[in-house]
Design a protein around this motif. Structure first.
Motif, PDB file in Angstrom:
ATOM      1  N   ASN A   1       4.819  15.855   6.547  1.00 32.50           N
ATOM      2  CA  ASN A   1       3.831  16.816   7.019  1.00 32.50           C
ATOM      3  C   ASN A   1       3.226  17.599   5.856  1.00 32.50           C
ATOM      4  N   SER A   2       4.063  17.992   4.900  1.00 32.76           N
ATOM      5  CA  SER A   2       3.566  18.743   3.741  1.00 32.76           C
ATOM      6  C   SER A   2       2.595  17.898   2.929  1.00 32.76           C
ATOM      7  N   VAL A   3       2.923  16.624   2.770  1.00 35.40           N
ATOM      8  CA  VAL A   3       2.029  15.720   2.036  1.00 35.40           C
ATOM      9  C   VAL A   3       0.703  15.598   2.767  1.00 35.40           C
TER      10      VAL A   3
ATOM     11  N   LYS B   1       0.827  -1.209   0.000  1.00 37.32           N
ATOM     12  CA  LYS B   1       0.000   0.000   0.000  1.00 37.32           C
ATOM     13  C   LYS B   1       0.860   1.257   0.000  1.00 37.32           C
ATOM     14  N   VAL B   2       0.517   2.241  -0.845  1.00 38.76           N
ATOM     15  CA  VAL B   2       1.257   3.505  -0.929  1.00 38.76           C
ATOM     16  C   VAL B   2       0.919   4.363   0.284  1.00 38.76           C
ATOM     17  N   THR B   3       1.947   4.872   0.947  1.00 38.80           N
ATOM     18  CA  THR B   3       1.752   5.711   2.135  1.00 38.80           C
ATOM     19  C   THR B   3       2.124   7.156   1.835  1.00 38.80           C
ATOM     20  N   MET B   4       1.771   8.037   2.763  1.00 36.72           N
ATOM     21  CA  MET B   4       2.160   9.445   2.627  1.00 36.72           C
ATOM     22  C   MET B   4       3.679   9.583   2.615  1.00 36.72           C
ATOM     23  N   GLN B   5       4.367   8.722   3.374  1.00 34.16           N
ATOM     24  CA  GLN B   5       5.824   8.778   3.395  1.00 34.16           C
ATOM     25  C   GLN B   5       6.397   8.420   2.034  1.00 34.16           C
ATOM     26  N   ASP B   6       5.765   7.460   1.345  1.00 28.15           N
ATOM     27  CA  ASP B   6       6.218   7.103  -0.001  1.00 28.15           C
ATOM     28  C   ASP B   6       6.116   8.308  -0.940  1.00 28.15           C
TER      29      ASP B   6
ATOM     30  N   SER C   1      -5.041  16.467   3.067  1.00 26.77           N
ATOM     31  CA  SER C   1      -6.171  16.757   3.959  1.00 26.77           C
ATOM     32  C   SER C   1      -6.816  18.104   3.681  1.00 26.77           C
ATOM     33  N   GLY C   2      -6.215  18.886   2.746  1.00 26.95           N
ATOM     34  CA  GLY C   2      -6.796  20.169   2.375  1.00 26.95           C
ATOM     35  C   GLY C   2      -6.506  21.285   3.353  1.00 26.95           C
ATOM     36  N   LYS C   3      -5.493  21.104   4.201  1.00 23.70           N
ATOM     37  CA  LYS C   3      -5.165  22.132   5.192  1.00 23.70           C
ATOM     38  C   LYS C   3      -4.209  23.161   4.611  1.00 23.70           C
ATOM     39  N   ASP C   4      -4.125  24.341   5.280  1.00 24.62           N
ATOM     40  CA  ASP C   4      -3.182  25.373   4.881  1.00 24.62           C
ATOM     41  C   ASP C   4      -1.763  24.914   5.222  1.00 24.62           C
TER      42      ASP C   4
ATOM     43  N   THR D   1       0.818  13.448  -7.836  1.00 18.99           N
ATOM     44  CA  THR D   1       1.738  12.333  -7.580  1.00 18.99           C
ATOM     45  C   THR D   1       1.042  11.217  -6.818  1.00 18.99           C
ATOM     46  N   ALA D   2       0.199  11.606  -5.841  1.00 22.92           N
ATOM     47  CA  ALA D   2      -0.539  10.612  -5.062  1.00 22.92           C
ATOM     48  C   ALA D   2      -1.420   9.765  -5.976  1.00 22.92           C
ATOM     49  N   GLU D   3      -2.052  10.429  -6.932  1.00 21.54           N
ATOM     50  CA  GLU D   3      -2.923   9.710  -7.860  1.00 21.54           C
ATOM     51  C   GLU D   3      -2.119   8.773  -8.747  1.00 21.54           C
ATOM     52  N   GLN D   4      -0.986   9.268  -9.240  1.00 26.12           N
ATOM     53  CA  GLN D   4      -0.132   8.461 -10.122  1.00 26.12           C
ATOM     54  C   GLN D   4       0.423   7.237  -9.401  1.00 26.12           C
ATOM     55  N   MET D   5       0.697   7.385  -8.113  1.00 24.38           N
ATOM     56  CA  MET D   5       1.280   6.286  -7.333  1.00 24.38           C
ATOM     57  C   MET D   5       0.221   5.329  -6.790  1.00 24.38           C
ATOM     58  N   GLY D   6      -1.056   5.723  -6.946  1.00 25.77           N
ATOM     59  CA  GLY D   6      -2.122   4.847  -6.494  1.00 25.77           C
ATOM     60  C   GLY D   6      -2.435   4.964  -5.022  1.00 25.77           C
ATOM     61  N   TYR D   7      -2.232   6.149  -4.479  1.00 25.13           N
ATOM     62  CA  TYR D   7      -2.542   6.339  -3.058  1.00 25.13           C
ATOM     63  C   TYR D   7      -4.045   6.197  -2.826  1.00 25.13           C
ATOM     64  N   ILE D   8      -4.423   5.459  -1.794  1.00 25.18           N
ATOM     65  CA  ILE D   8      -5.826   5.239  -1.461  1.00 25.18           C
ATOM     66  C   ILE D   8      -6.219   6.173  -0.322  1.00 25.18           C
ATOM     67  N   TYR D   9      -7.153   7.087  -0.592  1.00 23.34           N
ATOM     68  CA  TYR D   9      -7.614   8.024   0.420  1.00 23.34           C
ATOM     69  C   TYR D   9      -8.512   7.291   1.422  1.00 23.34           C
ATOM     70  N   GLN D  10      -8.300   7.602   2.693  1.00 33.44           N
ATOM     71  CA  GLN D  10      -9.075   6.969   3.751  1.00 33.44           C
ATOM     72  C   GLN D  10     -10.233   7.877   4.133  1.00 33.44           C
ATOM     73  N   ALA D  11     -11.369   7.590   3.623  1.00 35.81           N
ATOM     74  CA  ALA D  11     -12.543   8.436   3.884  1.00 35.81           C
ATOM     75  C   ALA D  11     -12.885   8.424   5.359  1.00 35.81           C
ATOM     76  N   GLY D  12     -13.132   9.620   5.851  1.00 43.48           N
ATOM     77  CA  GLY D  12     -13.586   9.749   7.230  1.00 43.48           C
ATOM     78  C   GLY D  12     -12.517   9.489   8.263  1.00 43.48           C
ATOM     79  N   ARG D  13     -11.258   9.368   7.851  1.00 43.42           N
ATOM     80  CA  ARG D  13     -10.198   9.113   8.824  1.00 43.42           C
ATOM     81  C   ARG D  13     -10.079  10.273   9.799  1.00 43.42           C
ATOM     82  N   LYS D  14     -10.071   9.934  11.078  1.00 42.59           N
ATOM     83  CA  LYS D  14      -9.930  10.959  12.116  1.00 42.59           C
ATOM     84  C   LYS D  14      -8.460  11.205  12.381  1.00 42.59           C
ATOM     85  N   LYS D  15      -8.080  12.480  12.347  1.00 40.46           N
ATOM     86  CA  LYS D  15      -6.692  12.829  12.628  1.00 40.46           C
ATOM     87  C   LYS D  15      -6.542  13.201  14.081  1.00 40.46           C
TER      88      LYS D  15
END
Length: 342
Positions: free
Chosen positions: A19-21, A4-9, A26-29, A42-56
């Motif tokens: 942190n920037s990723v 699975k592709v991660t934010m670190q990848d 997440s759409g934050k400033d 890049t996330a889309e090209q690498m196949g990153y899977i967004y986790q809907a509703g993930r609580k940070k």
């Protein structure tokens, strides 16, 4: 099977911080629109899977920026206080919290770093004004993005936000020569900081360009902000120049007072121009002509550069020079012909 592709990848792929990723996804400033688009593409090209509703967690939502400075710098509330307030406001607007630490002389000499730099949530460091080169280099060795504010040195490898000291001093001297001054003195300890030495270089450039002599007795290159020093220096000069340029408002204030105590009229006999547009230039009698610095811009540019550096860790270091503005007041005027020495 492909893991699975991660934010670190994604961060490693783009040479950015995790942190920037996270902020972009997440759409934050905190990241520019250009960087956000690059991360999302890049996330889309690498196949990153967004986790809907993930609580940070709170830690995910907000990191820290550390601001450190010497006890001496924090004591200069008028000048550095305004920069600090601007830094705090800009940091907060970008969704981060500011951690502040004053560095004592003992800690600086012993190279003891402040505990806040051990906080795992600290993502970047701002160093305000002058600390020793060994100390700054030890801070930088922590590996965190670091930006210097109002200080730089060849042996310190970091981004710097600076006043354009040479050109500002040049402009001040050019202003005095345009008034008709041909005999101009310099007041400032050029060994105290690179900024003061650069102002001396600007002074020399303007004097040389105008074809004016720099008389040794009119170059107070070790001047301190002490009444006794200034009184002794002024008494030792047989012929006063018609104008003095001081590297800061404190020296301008003391020089003004000393000359008047010695019976000189300001500006009728001697003009004074200083630097910073601090409170002392606005409290002196007469008010002091000075080179004004936009302190809010100082803070804003420092935070902007730090966040840029957090996203571009391997780009070359840069120095950003901020302009000044001449503020003409009552302490300068055209010299009397009888005062001009040949």
């Amino acid at each position: 099977m492909k893991s699975k592709v991660t934010m670190q990848d994604i961060a490693d792929q783009l040479n950015l911080s995790k942190n920037s990723v996270s902020q972009a996804i997440s759409g934050k400033d905190g990241v520019s629109e250009e960087t956000r688009k690059l991360i999302l593409d890049t996330a889309e090209q690498m196949g990153y899977i967004y986790q809907a509703g993930r609580k940070k967690s709170q830690t995910d939502q907000s990191g820290y920026i550390a601001l450190i400075a010497s006890d001496f710098a924090f004591a200069q509330k008028g000048f550095f206080g305004e920069i600090y307030l601007s830094v705090e406001q800009e940091t907060r607007q970008r969704g981060k919290q500011l951690l502040i630490q004053s560095i004592s002389q003992e800690s600086e000499e012993a190279l003891i770093l402040p505990p806040i730099l051990e906080n795992q949530g600290v993502e970047g460091i701002l160093i305000l004004s002058h600390l020793s080169t060994p100390y700054m280099n030890k801070v930088i060795s922590k590996g965190l993005p670091t930006v210097l504010i109002d200080h730089h040195y060849p042996a310190v490898k970091a981004d710097c936000i600076l006043t354009n000291n040479r050109f500002a001093a040049y402009e001040a001297i050019h202003y005095l020569t345009e008034l008709g001054h041909r005999n101009i003195g310099f007041v400032g300890d050029i060994n105290f900081s690179p900024s003061y030495y650069e102002r001396y270089e600007g002074f020399r450039l303007a004097m040389r360009e105008a074809g004016l002599e720099m008389r040794k007795e009119w170059l107070l290159l070790d001047a301190t902000e002490q009444t006794e020093y200034m009184m002794n220096a002024i008494k030792s000069i047989a012929d006063q120049p018609t104008a003095w340029f001081c590297v800061n408002d404190g020296l301008g204030f003391i020089l003004n007072s000393t000359l008047q105590q010695q019976g000189f009229q300001i500006p009728q006999q001697v003009s004074i121009c200083s630097f910073d547009n601090g409170q002392l230039s606005q409290l002196s009698t007469p008010l002091t002509t000075t080179m004004g610095i936009d302190l809010k811009t100082f803070g804003r540019k420092a935070v902007e550069q730090l966040f840029w550096r957090m996203d571009h860790k391997h780009e070359p270091f840069v120095e950003i020079l901020l302009p000044t503005m001449l503020i003409a007041r009552e302490s300068t005027t055209r010299p009397r012909e009888s005062n001009v020495l040949i």
